[in-house]
Design a protein around this motif. Structure first.
Motif: not given
Length: 319
Positions: A276-277, A244-249, A293-294
């Motif tokens: 970082a996300s 249930r992970v949020d990978t967008e924030s 970001p990379n």
């Protein structure tokens, strides 16, 4: 499979592929010839590139039966970032050190990541694909399931030939038309391949300078941040649910620290750095990263999360 995204090279076509109903293929080719001629491609190139091609059953077989991803992240990671690939990558890095330094000076992209993508895409140039690109693309454009996409790629391949960057015979690649050491699709070649050695040709098949610089240009144009890493392997706080992970924030390192995150070895996260996300591998049993970001830039080259993370891990090991 967007045009900007290289496709891994496929095996050489099987000699015993089944017969195929080619009704309409000649009419299709006549239309391609007419369109390419109106776009300025010479009749000599059109005859040389299209004159003797036929649909390739093996291409259609591979297109229709692409294997589903069934490996866990750990299986994929250990298979892809293997000791053999790392050893070969270190050798490739050492043998091309001066060239890579020159490429880094122009594009400000990490040589380690360039070599890692080279290793992931074609095993450092040893497996660039055994299909005639024009023939493979014509097969897929004629077959019709993704006709518009592959027709655009076919037309781009003819323009590349007409510009003299490669001969029709040498324009080899994957079953899907991805070409050379970097596995560029033809439209990506037109936008992003470079003539690094200044000989007048953008040769990603036989010229390592052009091929590796083209990878660097791709990453630079996609937003590579010089001097920054790609991810930090992290240890989550208690109660973290990987399902249930949020990978967008995106959060600062200080924020991740306040939430209880640490490096995988338990040491503190950096006090500063880019936001970082969460980067969670597909089918992971627990390994998780804070993606910088990379990592997103690497995934513009080839989008699966596991691909991007494997490139980063390989890059960490080759230099």
């Amino acid at each position: 499979m967007p045009a900007a995204r290289p496709v891994a090279a496929a095996p050489t076509p099987a000699p015993d592929a089944p017969a195929l109903d080619t009704t309409g293929f000649d009419t299709f080719l006549a239309g391609v010839r007419a369109d390419a001629g109106r776009a300025g491609v010479s009749q000599a190139i059109l005859q040389r590139a299209l004159g003797n091609i036929r649909p390739l059953p093996r291409v259609l077989e591979l297109d229709r039966k692409q294997p589903e991803g069934v490996l866990t992240w750990e299986q994929y990671r250990d298979r892809i970032v293997s000791s053999t690939r790392i050893e070969n990558g270190r050798r490739a890095y050492a043998e091309n050190r001066a060239l890579l330094q020159s490429i880094e000076a122009r594009y400000n992209v990490s040589p380690r990541v360039i070599v890692a993508i080279w290793g992931m895409e074609t095993n450092y140039g040893s497996n660039t694909g055994g299909f005639n690109v024009v023939e493979a693309l014509a097969t897929l454009a004629w077959e019709g399931r993704r006709a518009e996409f592959f027709r655009k790629e076919l037309m781009a391949s003819l323009r590349i030939l007409d510009a003299g960057h490669v001969t029709p015979e040498r324009m080899q690649g994957s079953w899907a038309g991805a070409m050379g050491h970097p596995q560029f699709m033809p439209t990506s070649f037109e936008r992003l391949a470079v003539d690094f050695d200044g000989d007048g040709h953008r040769d990603i098949w036989d010229n390592k300078a052009d091929a590796l610089a083209s990878i660097a240009n791709y990453l630079a144009r996609s937003g590579w941040q010089e001097g920054q890493g790609w991810a930090i392997e992290a240890r989550p706080p208690a109660g973290f649910d990987i399902q249930r992970v949020d990978t967008e924030s995106k959060r600062s390192m200080a924020e991740w620290s306040r939430l209880g995150w640490r490096r995988a070895d338990g040491s503190p996260l950096p006090a500063s750095g880019p936001e970082a996300s969460l980067a969670v591998p597909t089918r992971s049993s627990g390994q998780v990263f804070l993606g910088l970001p990379n990592l997103r830039v690497i995934r513009r080259y080839n989008s699966p999360m596991n691909y991007g993370l494997a490139v980063g891990l390989l890059a960490n090991s080759v230099a």
